[in-house]
Design a protein around this motif. Structure first.
Motif, PDB file in Angstrom:
ATOM      1  N   ARG A  18       1.151  -1.456   0.133  1.00  0.00           N
ATOM      2  CA  ARG A  18       0.085   0.025   0.359  1.00  0.00           C
ATOM      3  C   ARG A  18       0.954   1.070  -0.103  1.00  0.00           C
ATOM      4  O   ARG A  18       1.618   1.090   0.601  1.00  0.00           O
ATOM      5  CB  ARG A  18      -0.811  -0.060   1.135  1.00  0.00           C
ATOM      6  CG  ARG A  18      -2.027   1.312   0.773  1.00  0.00           C
ATOM      7  CD  ARG A  18      -3.236   1.347   2.371  1.00  0.00           C
ATOM      8  NE  ARG A  18      -3.768  -0.169   3.028  1.00  0.00           N
ATOM      9  CZ  ARG A  18      -4.827  -0.846   1.721  1.00  0.00           C
ATOM     10  NH1 ARG A  18      -5.359   0.668   1.054  1.00  0.00           N
ATOM     11  NH2 ARG A  18      -5.980  -1.759   2.002  1.00  0.00           N
ATOM     12  N   TYR A 102      -3.319 -10.762  -2.758  1.00  0.00           N
ATOM     13  CA  TYR A 102      -4.231 -10.199  -1.873  1.00  0.00           C
ATOM     14  C   TYR A 102      -4.662 -10.809  -0.667  1.00  0.00           C
ATOM     15  O   TYR A 102      -4.633 -11.352   0.629  1.00  0.00           O
ATOM     16  CB  TYR A 102      -5.008  -9.152  -2.155  1.00  0.00           C
ATOM     17  CG  TYR A 102      -4.749  -7.526  -0.763  1.00  0.00           C
ATOM     18  CD1 TYR A 102      -3.903  -7.176  -0.442  1.00  0.00           C
ATOM     19  CD2 TYR A 102      -6.337  -8.012  -0.265  1.00  0.00           C
ATOM     20  CE1 TYR A 102      -3.932  -6.528   0.674  1.00  0.00           C
ATOM     21  CE2 TYR A 102      -6.634  -7.006   0.782  1.00  0.00           C
ATOM     22  CZ  TYR A 102      -5.079  -5.778   1.410  1.00  0.00           C
ATOM     23  OH  TYR A 102      -5.645  -5.520   1.933  1.00  0.00           O
ATOM     24  N   ASP A 173       7.506  -5.506   4.836  1.00  0.00           N
ATOM     25  CA  ASP A 173       6.016  -6.566   4.829  1.00  0.00           C
ATOM     26  C   ASP A 173       5.554  -7.562   4.367  1.00  0.00           C
ATOM     27  O   ASP A 173       6.246  -7.310   2.944  1.00  0.00           O
ATOM     28  CB  ASP A 173       4.606  -5.413   4.767  1.00  0.00           C
ATOM     29  CG  ASP A 173       4.514  -5.153   6.713  1.00  0.00           C
ATOM     30  OD1 ASP A 173       5.370  -6.865   7.310  1.00  0.00           O
ATOM     31  OD2 ASP A 173       3.410  -5.047   6.707  1.00  0.00           O
ATOM     32  N   TYR A 174       5.578  -8.379   5.024  1.00  0.00           N
ATOM     33  CA  TYR A 174       5.487 -10.077   4.596  1.00  0.00           C
ATOM     34  C   TYR A 174       4.422  -9.611   3.081  1.00  0.00           C
ATOM     35  O   TYR A 174       4.062 -10.726   2.673  1.00  0.00           O
ATOM     36  CB  TYR A 174       4.114 -10.723   5.575  1.00  0.00           C
ATOM     37  CG  TYR A 174       2.297 -10.184   5.733  1.00  0.00           C
ATOM     38  CD1 TYR A 174       2.560  -8.854   6.456  1.00  0.00           C
ATOM     39  CD2 TYR A 174       1.970 -10.717   4.978  1.00  0.00           C
ATOM     40  CE1 TYR A 174       1.321  -8.170   6.310  1.00  0.00           C
ATOM     41  CE2 TYR A 174       0.211  -9.673   4.925  1.00  0.00           C
ATOM     42  CZ  TYR A 174       0.362  -8.831   5.810  1.00  0.00           C
ATOM     43  OH  TYR A 174      -0.721  -8.172   5.693  1.00  0.00           O
ATOM     44  N   ARG A 348     -10.216  -5.853   5.430  1.00  0.00           N
ATOM     45  CA  ARG A 348      -9.906  -7.105   4.892  1.00  0.00           C
ATOM     46  C   ARG A 348     -11.704  -7.347   4.502  1.00  0.00           C
ATOM     47  O   ARG A 348     -11.852  -9.231   4.037  1.00  0.00           O
ATOM     48  CB  ARG A 348      -8.968  -7.759   5.021  1.00  0.00           C
ATOM     49  CG  ARG A 348      -8.068  -7.208   4.773  1.00  0.00           C
ATOM     50  CD  ARG A 348      -6.912  -7.465   5.351  1.00  0.00           C
ATOM     51  NE  ARG A 348      -5.572  -6.668   5.551  1.00  0.00           N
ATOM     52  CZ  ARG A 348      -4.449  -7.038   6.822  1.00  0.00           C
ATOM     53  NH1 ARG A 348      -4.332  -8.724   7.225  1.00  0.00           N
ATOM     54  NH2 ARG A 348      -3.666  -6.588   6.666  1.00  0.00           N
TER      55      ARG A 348
END
Ligand code: F6P
Length: 508
Positions: A18, A102, A173-174, A348
């Motif tokens: 993001r 995602y 991040d992951y 989400r």
């Protein structure tokens, strides 16, 4: 916020899923941008003032795709909040591949694994669909890696003659675990750093994934000079996983891993809050309006418990409601004397695990109010929307801030709240939040799985004497002020410089 020490101007490439800004196509066809909030955007935005910064992120909507198209699918100029110029490069499009990356691999699979949310008796199940989704995860990571490669190549081509330090790439991040390895294949000389915002689980959790995927993740991270984590526990889980999974040579004292001839340094850098900017929000008239509404929820002469969260299963909202129910059941004298306000961001919702969790949150809240509510008292108020400023208003007004995640990389709510709270509120904090390492002595500690103990902790917090509340609130505020997000970033830049110069790092 204090300025960090003067350091050399560097070329920095930051990558995250993001980005710092998003675009939408307005009615007339014009592009309208909105800046993302949050500490990461502020911290990295601040970098633009002192360094040549390019930020690579995935296009998340049609507006981002259009902005990228108008720039010829290349990086374009953007302005950080404080007016400094940086380059922004959108990658890809929110297509079917992105959707698998995602909604199947990043969330839930990796997120659930890292936050220990699976019940291994039944979940996760890795099937052919998951294998296909993993290929999509690789593909999206490759899109980002290719963009970094292109930007780095361009940076090096326009090198000033005296600029011999290679660009520094910091991947976040992951969602982008595989990016460092893919960049390293193309760019052997770049300085690579990865920062993981969420917990790094022990090797036991990784065993749920096909072994080649675990190897891919760890080998990619070991393509970095530095891998940064939120806590020492994450560092140690990472080191152990590298040793057990890859047979890498690990020195636990210096936190270094040697693998295939290269050395990677693991470090803990606990992320924090942009103090001044965060305090500025409190001055906004919108926050003042929300504060009026929230004040009206507090029973006259009574206390207000506040929680601010995304509706993520890791945030443990349902158990939190159950603890509050138990408190009200065991303490009838609190009826009409206490209320809870929850600012919840529905997160989400295309992922079934998340939408089902939100249904459970709502059902539990309704049950609670139906059981205990009266015509003059609503025990639980829930504001379900993505409303950052309502959360800030809640921070100002809490008597008790309730933060009970089952696992959390850091948990910025527990740092942001004490910074702006005006009621010497008590923080009730899960011992599984990364922030517990720093804030533990000044909070009321809870075991996030133990509803009975949480009910007792809420009672203790609600009835704590003023002297203790004031002392704790002061210590919490001080802790957050001293180690702010600028320090977090500066520590990383300092250590990048030390490693580039071959200087040793202090023991952690
Ligand atoms: O901090 C963890 C994190 O996953 C970030 O990487 C991310 O931007 C944020 O939480 C919110 O999640 P999402 O981008 O999936 O809404």
């Amino acid at each position: 916020m204090t300025e960090g020490p003067a350091r050399e101007r560097r070329r920095l490439l930051v990558a995250s899923n993001r980005g710092p800004v998003g675009f939408r196509v307005a009615d007339g066809g014009n592009l309208v941008s909105s800046r993302g909030g949050g500490g990461l955007v502020t911290a990295l935005g601040g970098l633009a003032r002192h360094h040549d910064l390019t930020w690579v992120c995935h296009a998340l909507g049609d507006g981002d795709v259009e902005a990228s198209r108008q720039a010829g699918d290349a990086a374009f100029d953007e302005m950080s909040r404080d007016g400094a110029r940086y380059r922004l490069r959108f990658v890809g499009a929110p297509d079917a591949t992105y959707e698998l990356y995602y909604n199947t691999i990043s969330n839930p699979l990796l997120w659930f694994l890292h936050h220990r949310l699976y019940g291994f008796g039944e979940t996760p199940t890795i099937d052919r669909g998951t294998y296909a989704a993993w290929r999509a995860y690789e593909q999206v990571n490759r899109r980002v890696a290719e963009a970094i490669d292109a930007e780095a190549t361009q940076m090096c081509a326009s090198d000033a003659e005296d600029d011999d330090d290679p660009p520094v790439v910091i991947v976040h991040d992951y969602q982008l675990f595989l990016v460092p390895g893919m960049v390293r294949e193309r760019q052997p000389d770049l300085f690579l750093q990865f920062f993981l915002h969420i917990p790094f689980p022990g090797f036991g959790a990784w065993r749920a994934l096909p072994r080649p995927w675990c190897r891919q993740v760890c080998e990619s991270l070991l393509a970095c000079e530095i891998v940064g984590f939120q806590t020492r526990r994450d560092v140690s889980n990472f080191l152990r996983t590298c040793e057990q999974l890859l047979g890498a040579e690990v020195d636990y004292d210096s936190q270094r891993v040697r693998y295939l001839g290269a050395t990677t340094q693991a470090r803990a850098y606990p992320i924090s809050v942009a103090v001044d900017e965060f305090r500025d929000h409190v001055q906004s008239p919108t926050v003042e309006r929300y504060r009026d509404r929230i004040r009206a929820m507090r029973p006259e002469g009574g206390k207000l418990i506040v929680r601010v969260d995304r509706t993520d299963p890791s945030k443990n909202i349902v158990r939190g409601y159950r603890a509050y129910e138990l408190l009200l059941h065991e303490h009838p004298e609190l009826h009409g004397e206490v209320a809870m306000f929850c600012q919840l961001d529905p997160s989400r919702q295309d992922v079934p695990e998340y939408s089902r969790y939100l249904e459970r949150i709502q059902a539990t809240a309704e049950r609670l109010n139906a059981t205990f509510g009266t015509s003059t008292w609503t025990p639980l108020h829930v504001n379900l929307d993505s409303n950052f400023l309502a959360g800030v208003a809640g921070y100002c007004e809490y008597d008790v801030l309730y933060v009970n995640p089952v696992a959390d990389g850091m948990n910025l709510v527990s740092k942001e709240g004490p910074l702006v709270n005006e009621r010497d509120g008590v923080v009730v904090l899960s011992d599984q939040a990364g922030s517990f390492n720093e804030l533990g002595p000044y909070v009321t500690a809870i075991n996030p799985f133990d509803v009975a103990q949480q009910a007792d902790a809420l009672y203790a917090a609600l009835t704590m004497d003023t002297e203790q509340r004031v002392a704790r609130a002061q210590m919490l505020r001080q802790q957050v002020q001293v180690y702010d997000v600028r320090r977090w970033m500066d520590d990383q830049l300092d250590e990048i410089e030390r490693i580039t110069e071959g200087a040793p790092l202090p023991l952690q």
